[in-house]
Design an enzyme around this catalytic site. Structure first.
Site, PDB file in Angstrom:
ATOM      1  N   HIS A  98       0.821  -1.215   0.000  1.00 20.25           N
ATOM      2  CA  HIS A  98       0.000   0.000   0.000  1.00 20.25           C
ATOM      3  C   HIS A  98       0.850   1.258   0.000  1.00 20.25           C
ATOM      4  CE1 HIS A  98       1.019  -0.527   4.239  1.00 20.25           C
ATOM      5  NE2 HIS A  98       0.753   0.758   4.408  1.00 20.25           N
ATOM      6  N   HIS A 258       4.633   0.229   0.227  1.00 25.17           N
ATOM      7  CA  HIS A 258       5.418  -0.555   1.175  1.00 25.17           C
ATOM      8  C   HIS A 258       4.595  -1.696   1.757  1.00 25.17           C
ATOM      9  CE1 HIS A 258       3.633   2.809   3.423  1.00 25.17           C
ATOM     10  NE2 HIS A 258       3.555   1.974   4.446  1.00 25.17           N
TER      11      HIS A 258
END
Ligand code: SIN
Length: 282
Positions: A98, A258
C-alpha cells in the site's frame, strides 16, 4: 555523509548523519530532501533521537497527520504508534502492499518511521518504486489506463472488520477518495502508477467506448485493476530493510508502496511513524 544505494530500483542507506541535527541545520535538511527525491526511501541506523525530535524532524517537511484507526502518542500528536504485542492475534492491516492513506483526497507526501523495538529476526519492511512500475508497463496497458481514475476506500480496508454501524460512520467521515491511476509526482513531474490495496474500482471505466453490449468492447476492468495492483509485488521494483532498534526509514509516499512482512512469531514490534501531510492528486 556516506550514501549506499541498496537496490537498482530504490532505497539508499545514509550513514555518518544524525537526523536530530537536521532539525536546525538547513543545509543538511536540504541534502536529505534531495536524496529522498532521488532514492525514494532513505534508511539510517543508530539514530539517537527522542520522540520530540522525531516529530520536529518530520515537521520540517510539513504538517503531520494522525490516523483515524491507529492511535497516536498522546504526548506527541502526529506520532502514530504501530505496536504489536505478544498477546495480539497475528492479523495485521499493514500486511498488504500500500501507499499510506490514499483513502484521503490528499494522501501523505511522506513518512518518517522509527523502530523502537523489533523481533530478533523477521518483521522487515519492503518498499516498491511505483515510477519504475509505471515505466515498465507494456505500451498497450499504458494506453488502456490513460485518463483512468480510481476510488480508494478506508471503509473496505480498515473498516472491513468493524461492525456495520462503525464502518458506515468511518465511511461518512472519510468518503472514498478518487485519484488518477497514473499520478504526476508534484515535485519531479514523474508518472507514478498510483493504485494499491486501498483501491476498489475504476470510477470512469464504464463508458460507451469500452462497454457496448455488456462488457464486450473492452472486457476486464476488475482484472486490469488487479494486474496494476500486482505490479508492486515484483522483486525487480523492490528493496527490503532489516530493522534494528534506533533505525529509521524516510519514504516518499507519492512514488512508493510498502509492505510490513509478517513472518515473525507473536512478540513485541514497536514502530512509531510520523506521516507528513500531502497535496491533492488531481
Ligand atoms: C506502515 O505501513 O506504514 C508501517 C510499516 C511497518 O510497520 O514496518
Amino acid at each position: 555523509m556516506h550514501i549506499e544505494q541498496l537496490t537498482c530500483a530504490l532505497g539508499a542507506e545514509v550513514s555518518g548523519v544524525q537526523l536530530a541535527d537536521a532539525i536546525h541545520d538547513d543545509g543538511l535538511f536540504a541534502q536529505l530532501r534531495e536524496l529522498l527525491l532521488r532514492h525514494r526511501v532513505l534508511f539510517l541506523r543508530n539514530q539517537a533521537i527522542s520522540r520530540s525530535e522525531h516529530v520536529a524532524f518530520a515537521r520540517r517537511f510539513g504538517d503531520l497527520e494522525d490516523h483515524p484507526v491507529a492511535g497516536s502518542d498522546p504526548d506527541h500528536p502526529g506520532l502514530v504508534q504501530i505496536y504489536k504485542r505478544p498477546d495480539q492475534p497475528l492479523d495485521r492491516y499493514e500486511n498488504a502492499w500500500h501507499t499510506d492513506a490514499t483513502w484521503r483526497e490528499a494522501p501523505p507526501m511522506g513518512c518518517v518511521l522509527r523502530c523502537v523495538e523489533c523481533p530478533p529476526v523477521g518483521g522487515d519492511t519492503m518498499w516498491a518504486n511505483m515510477v519504475l512500475a509505471y515505466q515498465q508497463l507494456p505500451a498497450d496497458v499504458k494506453a488502456r489506463i490513460e485518463g483512468l481514475r480510481a476510488r480508494h476506500s478506508i471503509e473496505a480496508s480498515f473498516g472491513a472488520a468493524m461492525p456495520l454501524d462503525k464502518r458506515l460512520a468511518l465511511k461518512a467521515q472519510y468518503p472514498d477518495a478518487e485519484h488518477p491511476v497514473v499520478r504526476i509526482h508534484p515535485e519531479t513531474g514523474e508518472q507514478v502508477l498510483f493504485v494499491n490495496a486501498f483501491t476498489t474500482h475504476f470510477s470512469n471505466y464504464h463508458t460507451p467506448q469500452r462497454v457496448r453490449f455488456g462488457q464486450d468492447a473492452n472486457p476486464g476492468a476488475g482484472e486490469l485493476l488487479r494486474y496494476l495492483i500486482s505490479q508492486a509485488y515484483l522483486p525487480e521494483y523492490q528493496v527490503r530493510w532489516r530493522w534494528s532498534a534506533g533505525s529509521i526509514a524516510i519514504w516518499d509516499n507519492r512514488s512508493t508502496q510498502h509492505y510490513a512482512v509478517m513472518d515473525y512469531p507473536a512478540c513485541h514490534r514497536k514502530m512509531e511513524r510520523a506521516a507528513i501531510k500531502g497535496e491533492p492528486t488531481f
